[in-house]
Enzyme design. Structure first.
Site, short mmCIF file in Angstrom:
data_model
loop_
_atom_site.label_atom_id
_atom_site.label_comp_id
_atom_site.label_asym_id
_atom_site.label_seq_id
_atom_site.Cartn_x
_atom_site.Cartn_y
_atom_site.Cartn_z
N TYR A 32 -11.75 -131.26 78.28
CA TYR A 32 -11.09 -131.04 76.98
C TYR A 32 -10.46 -132.34 76.46
CZ TYR A 32 -11.80 -126.36 78.79
OH TYR A 32 -12.36 -125.25 79.33
N ARG B 264 -4.82 -132.97 73.48
CA ARG B 264 -4.06 -131.97 74.24
C ARG B 264 -2.54 -132.11 74.14
NH1 ARG B 264 -4.15 -130.99 78.89
NH2 ARG B 264 -4.40 -128.76 78.73
N CYS C 173 -0.64 -141.57 61.81
CA CYS C 173 0.53 -141.41 60.96
C CYS C 173 1.09 -140.00 60.96
CB CYS C 173 0.18 -141.86 59.56
SG CYS C 173 -0.28 -143.59 59.59
N ARG D 108 -12.51 -126.83 83.63
CA ARG D 108 -11.47 -127.84 83.91
C ARG D 108 -11.42 -128.25 85.39
NH1 ARG D 108 -6.75 -127.80 80.48
NH2 ARG D 108 -7.33 -125.63 80.11
N GLY E 271 -11.06 -120.67 84.42
CA GLY E 271 -9.62 -120.53 84.27
C GLY E 271 -8.75 -121.18 85.31
N1 LLP Z 1 -15.36 -119.15 80.20
C1 LLP Z 1 -14.88 -118.81 78.99
C2 LLP Z 1 -15.36 -117.60 78.35
C3 LLP Z 1 -13.91 -119.63 78.38
O1 LLP Z 1 -13.42 -119.27 77.19
C4 LLP Z 1 -13.45 -120.80 79.02
C5 LLP Z 1 -12.46 -121.68 78.39
C6 LLP Z 1 -14.00 -121.11 80.28
C7 LLP Z 1 -14.95 -120.26 80.84
C8 LLP Z 1 -13.60 -122.34 81.03
O2 LLP Z 1 -12.28 -122.28 81.39
P1 LLP Z 1 -11.64 -123.36 82.39
O3 LLP Z 1 -12.27 -123.16 83.75
O4 LLP Z 1 -11.94 -124.69 81.86
O5 LLP Z 1 -10.21 -123.05 82.37
N2 LLP Z 1 -8.88 -126.77 75.01
C9 LLP Z 1 -8.02 -126.14 75.98
C10 LLP Z 1 -8.77 -125.21 76.90
C11 LLP Z 1 -9.55 -124.13 76.21
C12 LLP Z 1 -10.30 -123.24 77.15
C13 LLP Z 1 -11.19 -122.32 76.41
N3 LLP Z 1 -11.99 -121.48 77.22
C14 LLP Z 1 -7.23 -127.19 76.75
O6 LLP Z 1 -7.39 -128.38 76.45
O7 LLP Z 1 -6.44 -126.86 77.61
#
Ligand code: LLP
Length: 420
Positions: free
Chosen positions: A373, A315, A344, A278, A240
């Site tokens: 992503y 995104r 389009c 991320r 997150g």
């Molecule tokens: N753990 C779980 C249970 C998750 O659902 C996620 C992300 C992560 C870890 C990793 O989170 P991060 O560290 O990457 O924030 N497609 C979206 C992001 C979707 C994230 C979904 N879950 C975007 O492009 O911003």
């Protein structure tokens, strides 16, 4: 810090000038920097240095490319996977099964079985029902599945609504006020080794406070469970952590995050687990594109039409996300433009009224912070193919995902005899 820097007026990935990659591989192309991935992996780990032996599992969803996973495997990272496909990738990158955490709100029967057979380290259960199904499967196969129960702490992560996961109304986890009862019921299943709690309230968090609030609720739950005589040896705090998408954005650092975690989890006496995505991969990749041409419509700034589109990098269309956009060989001249792809629909616009490097037909440019992503969310909309991915390491680079031509996608389709 990333390794995409200008040298003598040309943007490099580590020691490779980007035009060389464009020439060899074509555009659009995702370019990842190994040194940046490694750096981020180490900085994240160092941020957690106050903790005793944290388990770090890269969230494969952020970038499932095998070469990227291999870089992280060599850094000692495990994997957080959310499908059988991601599990197979983590295993193919030689991640130890015990270092794989299986998250995901809708694991199918077949995927649960796949996880059991692979001997993965932990299932993060999303519901009581999933727990019973896994217990039944595990018993039938003479196994005991190590599990954490994912709780929904009902905390607003203050991020984009589509990537917020910890509010009561979101589909994730079990309501925290029912968690103790569900944990106790599942702990009584012989097929399950209930060992912990998992929480993840959202992605691209720019503020640590909602996480800390959620962790405090998890701490209270752990105490409550132990008070009932239940064992809790692990806590998975998810991912997150946000990253800067705009030059100058300030985000909490891994060190600040680690300090918050150490404070919030003091006295928990568990092995802490993390699922960063991320923060590891985001700024380790760019999407390189070539300007097709510029055009005007209406009185506003020109539209710069690039060869990348919303199907390659979803995104901006999906979340209204900002990605910095820069020329690969900036001249110093600037312009204001709308940056759009060839697809389009109006949503295929990366930026409106963007103050940017002056660009003309044939020029190369990059969207930054596309390592997470990015490629993984691509589609073949408008019968476009899937773009190639390249990994740079010092002065060498390799194609780590082939470009998939529209024809290859078409070749997987057929017209039935009765229609021909
Ligand atoms: N753990 C779980 C249970 C998750 O659902 C996620 C992300 C992560 C870890 C990793 O989170 P991060 O560290 O990457 O924030 N497609 C979206 C992001 C979707 C994230 C979904 N879950 C975007 O492009 O911003």
């Amino acid at each position: 810090m990333d390794h995409f820097q200008l040298r003598n007026g040309v943007l490099y990935a580590e020691d490779v000038p980007l035009p060389r990659i464009a020439e060899a591989v074509g555009t659009p192309v995702y370019v990842y920097s190994r040194a940046t991935l490694v750096r981020h992996a180490r900085v994240f780990r160092e941020g957690l240095s106050a903790l005793d032996n944290p388990h770090i599992a890269f969230a494969v969803k952020a970038n499932p490319n095998l070469a990227v996973l291999k870089v992280l495997q060599k850094e000692g990272y495990g994997a957080d996977v959310v499908s059988g496909g991601e599990m197979a990738r983590a295993l193919a990158a030689d991640m130890a099964p015990r270092d794989i955490v299986f998250s995901g709100v809708g694991k199918t029967h077949a995927e649960l079985l796949q996880g059991l057979e692979a001997g993965i380290g932990q299932f993060n259960l999303e519901s009581e029902e999933e727990g019973y199904e896994l217990a039944m499967l595990a018993e039938r196969h003479g196994k005991r599945a190590a599990c954490a129960l994912r709780v929904n702490p009902d905390v607003d992560a203050r991020t984009h609504a589509k990537i917020s996961t910890g509010k009561r109304e979101n589909k994730f986890g079990v309501p925290i006020d029912r968690a103790a009862a569900i944990y106790a019921a599942l702990a009584a299943q012989p097929g399950l080794d209930m060992r912990g709690i998992a929480v993840h309230i959202g992605s691209q968090l720019s503020d640590l406070e909602p996480m800390e609030t959620a962790f405090a609720k998890v701490g209270a739950l752990i105490a409550d469970l132990r008070g009932q005589g239940l064992s809790v040896t692990h806590a998975d705090l998810g991912g997150g952590l946000g990253v800067p998408y705009k030059a100058g954005d300030v985000m909490p650092s891994p060190a600040e995050y680690g300090a918050m975690v150490a404070r919030a989890t003091r006295g928990w006496d568990v092995r802490l687990m993390f699922e960063p995505g991320r923060v590891i991969a985001g700024n380790a990749g760019v999407l390189m594109t070539r300007v097709i041409r510029s055009k005007r419509s209406g009185n506003g700034p020109p539209f710069v039409i690039v060869d990348a589109a919303m199907n390659d990098l979803a995104r901006p269309a999906m979340y209204g996300a900002w990605h910095d956009f820069e020329a690969v060989e900036p001249t110093g001249d600037r312009m204001t433009a709308h940056i759009a792809g060839p697809i389009c629909e109006t949503g295929d616009t990366f930026a409106m009224d963007r103050e940017t490097d002056a660009l003309k037909s044939g020029d190369l440019a990059v969207f930054r912070t596309a390592g997470a992503y990015g490629a993984t969310m691509a589609s073949s909309y408008n019968s476009r193919g899937f773009v190639a991915e390249v990994l740079v390491d010092g002065d060498k680079f390799a194609v780590v995902a082939d470009r998939i031509a529209p024809q290859a996608i078409q070749d997987a389709e057929r017209v039935p005899d009765w229609l021909a």
